[in-house]
Design an enzyme around this catalytic site. Structure first.
Site, PDB file in Angstrom:
ATOM      1  N   SER A 124     -31.378  75.208  -2.482  1.00 42.08           N
ATOM      2  CA  SER A 124     -32.373  74.134  -2.577  1.00 42.08           C
ATOM      3  C   SER A 124     -33.792  74.673  -2.434  1.00 42.08           C
ATOM      4  CB  SER A 124     -32.109  73.140  -1.444  1.00 42.08           C
ATOM      5  OG  SER A 124     -33.213  72.303  -1.250  1.00 42.08           O
ATOM      6  N   TYR A 149     -30.398  70.456   6.969  1.00 41.72           N
ATOM      7  CA  TYR A 149     -29.896  70.608   5.594  1.00 41.72           C
ATOM      8  C   TYR A 149     -30.428  71.909   4.987  1.00 41.72           C
ATOM      9  CZ  TYR A 149     -29.815  70.142   0.520  1.00 41.72           C
ATOM     10  OH  TYR A 149     -29.644  70.399  -0.818  1.00 41.72           O
ATOM     11  N   LYS A 153     -28.584  75.672   3.870  1.00 36.49           N
ATOM     12  CA  LYS A 153     -28.676  76.358   2.562  1.00 36.49           C
ATOM     13  C   LYS A 153     -29.203  77.783   2.747  1.00 36.49           C
ATOM     14  CE  LYS A 153     -27.290  72.961  -0.081  1.00 36.49           C
ATOM     15  NZ  LYS A 153     -26.063  73.069  -0.860  1.00 36.49           N
TER      16      LYS A 153
HETATM   17  P1  NAD Z   1     -23.539  64.746  -4.540  1.00 37.88           P
HETATM   18  O1  NAD Z   1     -23.404  64.191  -3.160  1.00 37.88           O
HETATM   19  O2  NAD Z   1     -23.572  63.802  -5.667  1.00 37.88           O
HETATM   20  O3  NAD Z   1     -22.362  65.792  -4.811  1.00 37.88           O
HETATM   21  C1  NAD Z   1     -21.773  66.567  -3.807  1.00 37.88           C
HETATM   22  C2  NAD Z   1     -20.267  66.463  -4.009  1.00 37.88           C
HETATM   23  O4  NAD Z   1     -19.610  67.285  -3.038  1.00 37.88           O
HETATM   24  C3  NAD Z   1     -19.742  65.040  -3.825  1.00 37.88           C
HETATM   25  O5  NAD Z   1     -18.902  64.716  -4.907  1.00 37.88           O
HETATM   26  C4  NAD Z   1     -18.957  65.103  -2.515  1.00 37.88           C
HETATM   27  O6  NAD Z   1     -17.875  64.185  -2.512  1.00 37.88           O
HETATM   28  C5  NAD Z   1     -18.523  66.550  -2.496  1.00 37.88           C
HETATM   29  N1  NAD Z   1     -18.279  67.097  -1.150  1.00 37.88           N
HETATM   30  C6  NAD Z   1     -19.118  67.060  -0.087  1.00 37.88           C
HETATM   31  N2  NAD Z   1     -18.548  67.710   0.953  1.00 37.88           N
HETATM   32  C7  NAD Z   1     -17.357  68.187   0.513  1.00 37.88           C
HETATM   33  C8  NAD Z   1     -16.315  68.938   1.116  1.00 37.88           C
HETATM   34  N3  NAD Z   1     -16.372  69.307   2.391  1.00 37.88           N
HETATM   35  N4  NAD Z   1     -15.228  69.262   0.377  1.00 37.88           N
HETATM   36  C9  NAD Z   1     -15.134  68.871  -0.904  1.00 37.88           C
HETATM   37  N5  NAD Z   1     -16.085  68.149  -1.529  1.00 37.88           N
HETATM   38  C10 NAD Z   1     -17.185  67.802  -0.826  1.00 37.88           C
HETATM   39  O7  NAD Z   1     -24.820  65.687  -4.533  1.00 37.88           O
HETATM   40  P2  NAD Z   1     -25.563  66.383  -5.744  1.00 37.88           P
HETATM   41  O8  NAD Z   1     -26.901  65.787  -5.858  1.00 37.88           O
HETATM   42  O9  NAD Z   1     -24.682  66.417  -6.916  1.00 37.88           O
HETATM   43  O10 NAD Z   1     -25.749  67.845  -5.129  1.00 37.88           O
HETATM   44  C11 NAD Z   1     -24.872  68.902  -5.433  1.00 37.88           C
HETATM   45  C12 NAD Z   1     -25.339  70.156  -4.727  1.00 37.88           C
HETATM   46  O11 NAD Z   1     -26.675  70.457  -5.092  1.00 37.88           O
HETATM   47  C13 NAD Z   1     -25.338  70.055  -3.213  1.00 37.88           C
HETATM   48  O12 NAD Z   1     -24.921  71.305  -2.708  1.00 37.88           O
HETATM   49  C14 NAD Z   1     -26.783  69.811  -2.868  1.00 37.88           C
HETATM   50  O13 NAD Z   1     -27.101  70.273  -1.584  1.00 37.88           O
HETATM   51  C15 NAD Z   1     -27.462  70.623  -3.929  1.00 37.88           C
HETATM   52  N6  NAD Z   1     -28.821  70.164  -4.215  1.00 37.88           N
HETATM   53  C16 NAD Z   1     -29.031  68.868  -4.571  1.00 37.88           C
HETATM   54  C17 NAD Z   1     -30.320  68.432  -4.848  1.00 37.88           C
HETATM   55  C18 NAD Z   1     -30.605  67.005  -5.215  1.00 37.88           C
HETATM   56  O14 NAD Z   1     -31.762  66.596  -5.111  1.00 37.88           O
HETATM   57  N7  NAD Z   1     -29.641  66.223  -5.652  1.00 37.88           N
HETATM   58  C19 NAD Z   1     -31.381  69.336  -4.788  1.00 37.88           C
HETATM   59  C20 NAD Z   1     -31.132  70.650  -4.396  1.00 37.88           C
HETATM   60  C21 NAD Z   1     -29.837  71.061  -4.113  1.00 37.88           C
HETATM   61  C1  UD1 Z   2     -34.096  66.255  -2.521  1.00 36.56           C
HETATM   62  C2  UD1 Z   2     -32.651  66.355  -2.083  1.00 36.56           C
HETATM   63  C3  UD1 Z   2     -32.336  67.616  -1.387  1.00 36.56           C
HETATM   64  C4  UD1 Z   2     -32.821  68.781  -2.182  1.00 36.56           C
HETATM   65  C5  UD1 Z   2     -34.309  68.635  -2.482  1.00 36.56           C
HETATM   66  C6  UD1 Z   2     -34.806  69.739  -3.386  1.00 36.56           C
HETATM   67  C7  UD1 Z   2     -31.468  64.331  -1.556  1.00 36.56           C
HETATM   68  C8  UD1 Z   2     -31.315  63.176  -0.618  1.00 36.56           C
HETATM   69  N1  UD1 Z   2     -32.391  65.223  -1.223  1.00 36.56           N
HETATM   70  O1  UD1 Z   2     -34.896  65.988  -1.366  1.00 36.56           O
HETATM   71  O2  UD1 Z   2     -30.932  67.731  -1.230  1.00 36.56           O
HETATM   72  O3  UD1 Z   2     -32.542  69.978  -1.550  1.00 36.56           O
HETATM   73  O4  UD1 Z   2     -34.513  67.409  -3.163  1.00 36.56           O
HETATM   74  O5  UD1 Z   2     -36.112  69.501  -3.708  1.00 36.56           O
HETATM   75  O6  UD1 Z   2     -30.799  64.409  -2.547  1.00 36.56           O
HETATM   76  N2  UD1 Z   2     -39.266  58.864  -1.181  1.00 36.56           N
HETATM   77  C9  UD1 Z   2     -39.898  57.661  -0.862  1.00 36.56           C
HETATM   78  N3  UD1 Z   2     -39.130  56.554  -0.774  1.00 36.56           N
HETATM   79  C10 UD1 Z   2     -37.780  56.559  -0.950  1.00 36.56           C
HETATM   80  C11 UD1 Z   2     -37.148  57.796  -1.266  1.00 36.56           C
HETATM   81  C12 UD1 Z   2     -37.931  58.927  -1.368  1.00 36.56           C
HETATM   82  O7  UD1 Z   2     -41.099  57.612  -0.679  1.00 36.56           O
HETATM   83  O8  UD1 Z   2     -37.144  55.495  -0.832  1.00 36.56           O
HETATM   84  C13 UD1 Z   2     -40.089  60.069  -1.295  1.00 36.56           C
HETATM   85  C14 UD1 Z   2     -39.686  61.133  -0.265  1.00 36.56           C
HETATM   86  O9  UD1 Z   2     -40.359  60.959   0.937  1.00 36.56           O
HETATM   87  C15 UD1 Z   2     -40.057  62.403  -1.016  1.00 36.56           C
HETATM   88  C16 UD1 Z   2     -39.866  62.051  -2.516  1.00 36.56           C
HETATM   89  O10 UD1 Z   2     -39.859  60.625  -2.567  1.00 36.56           O
HETATM   90  O11 UD1 Z   2     -41.396  62.694  -0.785  1.00 36.56           O
HETATM   91  C17 UD1 Z   2     -38.571  62.581  -3.068  1.00 36.56           C
HETATM   92  O12 UD1 Z   2     -37.537  62.210  -2.179  1.00 36.56           O
HETATM   93  P1  UD1 Z   2     -35.986  62.436  -2.497  1.00 36.56           P
HETATM   94  O13 UD1 Z   2     -35.686  61.944  -3.858  1.00 36.56           O
HETATM   95  O14 UD1 Z   2     -35.199  61.872  -1.370  1.00 36.56           O
HETATM   96  O15 UD1 Z   2     -35.822  64.007  -2.561  1.00 36.56           O
HETATM   97  P2  UD1 Z   2     -36.200  65.121  -1.484  1.00 36.56           P
HETATM   98  O16 UD1 Z   2     -36.396  64.556  -0.144  1.00 36.56           O
HETATM   99  O17 UD1 Z   2     -37.322  65.907  -2.068  1.00 36.56           O
END
Ligand code: NAD
Ligand code: UD1
Length: 336
Positions: A124, A149, A153
């Site tokens: 992340s 979190y 990572k």
């Molecule tokens: P998501 O929650 O949609 O997907 C994560 C999946 O992992 C889910 O399907 C959940 O059921 C599964 N899971 C969680 N714990 C588990 C376990 N112990 N065993 C098996 N399955 C498990 O999230 P996402 O947005 O698709 O994120 C995927 C990955 O990317 C994560 O590692 C997250 O930290 C990383 N990431 C996400 C973002 C974001 O903003 N969405 C940004 C940076 C990194």
């Molecule tokens: C997200 C991911 C994190 C990932 C990161 C990488 C989630 C929950 N978080 O965090 O796993 O590692 O990106 O950049 O998936 N905000 C509001 N109101 C809301 C929701 C969000 O103001 O209701 C603002 C937050 O304060 C933030 C921005 O919008 O400043 C983005 O928020 P969000 O979409 O939750 O993502 P991150 O916190 O950046």
């Protein structure tokens, strides 16, 4: 030879699985469905007219992993399974460490026993921490994280670095995602708002009347309009990054990290404005205090992924928001 995708039923995972299948790569999905629906897998199967081997199981279940690795011939693991909410992790840190760190250690141990040498990890942008200056580059010094979190990572990246030194055959690639949004153009898969509190799903919930107003966390940041800025990347572009990694795997040795973002940033208020234009819906909002653990503003330098992987994001912010909105219009209740 197949690729194991952990967390493949989730938001990003489902797009990665589809991208792999589009390249005729065999995929096995392991997911405990704690934050996703089995229906995302069904939708992918229908879209691509292929069967996916889906195992409902937990990465912390050694028996399940041992069994999986003994039955299937796996070339690489793309490891997305994790808990991902920055805010939640502050109040629930042990659960985050257990799932994201202990789970990944167990997975790496079982990979070693099964002699699976290629590990692609969903890291992340939040690992760069509070003191890093944007644009973030992969080689900058990382001085400290702001949430459990992010710590989870960062710790896995440190393990990967070490493993690649002591086990030269091990290749560990950390993909540092910025903020993925959007959905596949079919609107068959996307981010299910019942599992997330991210900005875009919350905006969509306000637009569809499920929430009265958006709470904006902080309007006193040192940014042009006072609201926090993020680097948003289309989830389909992000998924393609994984394909570029697999294509380049023979060239990559040891541990390597790549930023996957767009290289541009937008504030919360800017995102709302673009969304209102695209959807024709007004988004009422209220400013509240900053969310604990949030950073003010960051975006990526993506030149490494461009130069070394030939990876270029294709979609702009309007495309991302448009695809996200189409997904919500077609699936107002997510996968229900
Ligand atoms: P998501 O929650 O949609 O997907 C994560 C999946 O992992 C889910 O399907 C959940 O059921 C599964 N899971 C969680 N714990 C588990 C376990 N112990 N065993 C098996 N399955 C498990 O999230 P996402 O947005 O698709 O994120 C995927 C990955 O990317 C994560 O590692 C997250 O930290 C990383 N990431 C996400 C973002 C974001 O903003 N969405 C940004 C940076 C990194
Ligand atoms: C997200 C991911 C994190 C990932 C990161 C990488 C989630 C929950 N978080 O965090 O796993 O590692 O990106 O950049 O998936 N905000 C509001 N109101 C809301 C929701 C969000 O103001 O209701 C603002 C937050 O304060 C933030 C921005 O919008 O400043 C983005 O928020 P969000 O979409 O939750 O993502 P991150 O916190 O950046």
């Amino acid at each position: 030879m197949a690729i194991l995708v952990t967390g493949g039923a989730g938001y990003i995972g489902s797009h990665v699985v589809l991208a792999l299948l589009e390249q005729n790569i065999d995929v096995i999905v392991l997911d405990n469905l704690s934050h996703s629906s089995r229906k995302s897998i069904n939708r992918i199967e229908k879209l691509i007219d292929k069967k996916i081997i889906f195992i409902e199981g937990d990465i912390r279940n050694r028996k399940c992993l041992r069994n999986l690795f003994s039955i299937h011939n796996i070339f690489a693991v793309i490891h997305l399974a994790a808990l991902k909410s920055v805010g939640e992790s502050i109040f629930n840190s042990l659960e985050y460490y257990n799932n994201n760190i202990s789970g990944t250690i167990l997975l790496l141990e079982e990979m070693r026993i099964a002699k699976i040498l290629n590990f692609i990890f969903s890291s992340s942008a939040t690992i760069y921490g509070a003191d890093a200056l944007s644009p973030y580059t992969e080689n900058m010094t990382i001085s400290g994280t702001t949430s459990p979190y992010s710590t989870s990572k960062l710790i896995i990246e440190l393990f990967m670095q070490h493993l690649s030194k002591v086990e030269p055959a091990f290749t560990g690639i950390a993909l540092r995602y910025f903020n993925p949004i959007g959905a596949h153009e079919s609107s068959e898969i996307g981010e299910d708002s019942s599992f997330t509190s991210n900005l875009l799903p919350c905006i969509a919930q306000v637009a569809t009347g499920k929430m009265d107003k958006l709470i904006i966390f902080g309007n006193d940041y040192n940014t042009p309009d006072g609201t926090a800025q993020r680097d948003y990347i289309h989830v389909v572009d992000l998924a393609k990054g994984h394909i570029r990694i697999l294509n380049n795997l023979p060239k990559i040795k040891g541990y390597k990290a790549y930023n996957l973002g767009s290289g541009k940033c937008f504030s919360v208020l800017e995102i709302i404005k673009i969304f209102e234009k695209i959807s024709g819906k007004k988004i009422p909002y209220e400013f509240k205090l900053r969310r604990v653990g949030d950073l003010p503003s960051f975006w990526a330098d993506i030149s490494l992924a461009k130069n070394e992987l030939n990876w270029f994001p294709k979609y702009n912010i309007k495309d991302m928001i448009c695809d996200m909105w189409n997904w919500y219009l077609k699936n107002p209740n997510g996968f229900l």
